[in-house]
Design an enzyme around this catalytic site. Structure first.
Site, PDB file in Angstrom:
ATOM      1  N   GLU A  32       0.830  -1.200   0.000  1.00  0.00           N
ATOM      2  CA  GLU A  32       0.000   0.000   0.000  1.00  0.00           C
ATOM      3  C   GLU A  32       0.873   1.262   0.000  1.00  0.00           C
ATOM      4  OE1 GLU A  32      -4.118  -0.594   2.099  1.00  0.00           O
ATOM      5  OE2 GLU A  32      -2.616  -1.671   3.279  1.00  0.00           O
ATOM      6  N   GLU A  74      -4.312  -9.606   2.848  1.00  0.00           N
ATOM      7  CA  GLU A  74      -5.084  -9.491   4.082  1.00  0.00           C
ATOM      8  C   GLU A  74      -6.337 -10.360   4.122  1.00  0.00           C
ATOM      9  OE1 GLU A  74      -3.052  -5.422   3.487  1.00  0.00           O
ATOM     10  OE2 GLU A  74      -3.982  -6.968   2.249  1.00  0.00           O
TER      11      GLU A  74
END
Length: 728
Positions: A118, A140
């Protein structure tokens, strides 16, 4: 001590991330604060033309978020307002970096996952080392979580909604070639060229504006308002419900975040993701999966339960007896770990067929781009087929992987015993035959242990290490060293018929049979199991595993009872299986040949037709002798609860009886080995989340309605009375 080193070279600021207190860099609050300060320092320096983010850890950029911090957030009541502020600050910081006016390059020297990727997405260019170990992605979802630092907003804007959703929702991690092909990175370079390539881009063509901040920007493939976007979101929503049955809150949250976020400019889109991220953390699913499938699984992968006072044992040569499905797999993973293997069977042709099956498995991997010809050649060169037990001389470990037949196992144990060195260990790969009894065929029962592998061995991570009454701690430690050498996770269980995983899983299959006998419609039996999160329904498992195998097990039980002078009568479920085989010649998905050598047609609980596999329509009428009439069918929720409770109760009995001694092993073992629903975190976590007192209350009600198999063990009653839980 500083986490991020700041230096300037050739007019470029290089921020090198190296957290000395951790084996890998993670997205912690302290690291982000230093990152923000470094970016501001570079922006303020007129002599700096651009910024490079890289890592001082070899092979790792940033491995993800601080999962321990996330777990602690999910372990109790969440202050949503405080978490909203903290997460918002991270998003603001990354937004500041991508709009700072100077080009920022992520020079990724290896593993770049989760929060690490990210950060890379908030950079203007991503350059990755072209090495096999390098992995890029947002994993995730595999832990019941979702990206929380802008991943659901930037990745769809970078590569398109359709491609991004598939990667985010499946938690895929891509190697260098695939990452470049899919657009997750912009360039691949050799390690020595990583920083020079980043500098070159900054100094020659650096663009300090993200695509989504440029005028007339459009999401690749179509953004919000396009027909493609609407079709993608509708299809993804339908597939998510079909695949998860609503059991994975993170999946719906990811979809909602992408859908709502792409309707907004980037400055506001992050707030949409944050709200969904907090929603996911407030649900116990994320905490349960994170604890079991990350922290507890890591302990099993590292051998945390290995005896500490036994020196490490180097495994150089392994013997595998039995070149069937399990033996092939064990030989495969052992040779892959660069250990020589002697693969022994009743004759050389059978042993060579086993090696040929390994070769075919590797060829399939080659066609998918998952291996290379050189690696295949190296693996196969370490497998040595043989019909002679003399070839087992000098083995450090011998694994017996023949059929589940006590007499056959005793025969091969005695034959191998003569070749076993004083320091070597002998392991039986069995799914349920007690190790203490099998060890009687050995002259050295202290060196005898059970290693219960799961099929297909080359894909299943888990091994159940079974300790017999005379198994020494040294043998247990050596078994661990072998398991770790072949890169498997292990749980340790004490000897018991069926051990741990087979006992728990067996109750699930049995419950399906109970439901069938009660007259519950087969379609409800199977569909409720899928809705409960089981990867395969009970009748389907029986069909795939082989009704013939179950039939033989029942016949063995009948012979054992007769030998002990006891009466034996088949249960209705056993009678149904016997009738399927004896009266209808239906042996399951993989039937044995007929006596004349011709092939039987697959059949059992299921039939095949042009449309594929379907439940045998004549099952109810053919088995009416044993199936009760049941006009009022139970609800799906009742059937789901029965599946969950019967397995959890058996797990609790195993703990009470000392078959397992650690609930972490108990949770990991049945998820990784036999498919207990991962979203629950395992049977002990399921009971904790349900509430021990409430679980005991509802188990008593199930026992009243359906039988004593739902009777809670003494351990659970005591815990309920004392207000205790397994993980308190």
């Amino acid at each position: 001590m500083a986490i991020i080193d700041y230096r300037v070279e050739d007019g470029v600021a290089i921020l090198s991330w190296d957290d000395k207190d951790r084996p890998m860099n993670v997205l912690s609050g302290d690291a982000l604060a230093e990152l923000g300060a470094g970016v501001e320092k570079a922006v303020a320096d007129e002599g700096v033309k651009g910024i490079i983010l890289t890592s001082g850890k070899q092979g790792v950029f940033v491995a993800g978020g601080d999962l321990q911090q996330i777990e602690s957030l999910g372990s109790g009541p969440i202050d949503a307002e405080d978490l909203l502020k903290r997460t918002g600050a991270v998003l603001d910081q990354l937004r500041r970096m991508e709009t700072c006016g100077k080009p920022v390059v992520a020079a990724l020297n290896g593993v770049t996952l989760g929060g690490g990727y990210e950060i890379a997405l908030a950079c203007h260019r991503r350059i990755l080392v072209n090495q096999r170990h390098a992995q890029v992605g947002l994993p995730e979802a595999g832990l019941g979580l979702m990206p929380g630092a802008g991943g659901t907003q930037r990745l769809p804007r970078l590569i398109g909604v359709q491609g991004a959703l598939g990667l985010i929702m499946q938690g895929k991690q891509l190697g260098p070639d695939k990452a470049l092909e899919k657009g997750l990175v912009d360039e691949l370079v050799e390690p020595s060229e990583l920083i020079p390539a980043a500098k070159k881009w900054i100094l020659e063509s650096g663009n300090a504006t993200q695509p989504w901040d440029q005028k007339r920007y459009e999401v690749p493939g179509g953004g919000a308002g396009s027909v493609t976007f609407a079709q993608t979101m509708m299809g993804s929503n339908a597939m998510t419900h079909a695949n998860t049955f609503g059991n994975m809150p993170s999946q719906q949250a990811i979809l909602q975040s992408v859908y709502d976020g792409l309707l907004l400019p980037m400055d506001r889109a992050g707030k949409v993701e944050t709200r969904q991220f907090i929603r996911v953390l407030q649900d116990p699913t994320a905490r349960s999966m994170l604890r079991t499938l990350f922290f507890s699984l890591q302990e099993c992968q590292k051998g945390a339960r290995r005896p500490k006072d036994v020196p490490r044992f180097e495994v150089k040569k392994v013997g595998v007896i039995g070149a069937g499905l399990m033996g092939q797999g064990i030989a495969h993973v052992t040779a892959k770990a660069k250990i020589d293997v002697v693969l022994v069977d009743r004759d050389l042709a059978s042993a060579e067929r086993g090696k040929d099956k390994v070769a075919k498995t590797l060829e399939r991997r080659l066609k998918k781009g998952r291996t290379t010809p050189d690696r295949i050649e190296a693996i196969l060169s370490r497998i040595h087929p043989s019909e002679s037990y003399d070839e087992l001389r000098g083995c450090d470990v011998i694994v017996e992987a023949v059929f589940e037949d006590r007499e056959l196992k005793a025969k091969v144990t005695k034959a191998a015993d003569a070749q076993l060195g004083d320091n070597a260990i002998f392991a039986s790969n069995t799914s349920g035959l007690p190790i203490t009894g099998l060890a009687k065929a050995s002259s050295r029962p202290a060196n005898f242990i059970g290693l219960h592998f799961f099929s297909p061995v080359e894909r299943m991570q888990m091994v159940e290490i079974v300790v017999g009454e005379e198994t020494s701690q040294e043998t247990l430690a050596k078994a661990w060293d072998y398991i770790l050498a072949i890169k498997k996770a292990g749980i340790v269980v004490n000897d018991s018929p069926g051990f741990y995983t087979s006992r728990v899983f067996g109750t699930f299959i049995s419950e399906g049979n109970h439901l069938l006998v009660e007259g519950v419609r087969p379609a409800l039996i199977e569909n409720a199991a899928k809705a409960a999160g089981m990867p395969m329904p009970p009748l389907g498992i029986s069909y795939q595993v082989g009704l013939g195998t179950m039939y033989k097990v029942a016949k063995q039980a009948e012979r054992d009872a007769a030998a002990a002078g006891e009466k034996w009568a088949p249960s209705p479920a056993q009678a149904i299986i016997a009738s399927l085989i004896e009266d209808h010649d239906r042996w399951g998905a993989y039937p044995p040949p007929k006596e004349d050598g011709s092939q039987r047609t697959p059949g059992g609980f299921y039939d095949y037709d042009e449309g594929g596999k379907r439940l045998w329509p004549e099952l109810g009428s053919a088995m009416s002798q044993w199936i009760e009439a049941c006009e009022a069918q139970p609800s799906v929720d009742v059937v789901k609860r029965r599946y969950a409770f019967v397995q959890c109760l058996e797990a609790a009995r195993c703990l009470e009886q000392g078959v397992i001694t650690d609930v972490r092993d108990g949770d990991v073992g049945v998820i990784m080995a036999v498919g207990f629903p991962a979203f629950t975190g395992g049977p002990f976590t399921y009971i904790d989340n349900y509430g021990v007192s409430e679980f005991v209350r509802d188990a008593d009600e199930l026992a009243r309605q359906y039988g004593e198999r739902f009777e809670p063990p003494k351990l659970l009653r005591e815990m309920a009375a004392e207000g205790r839980s397994f993980y308190a």
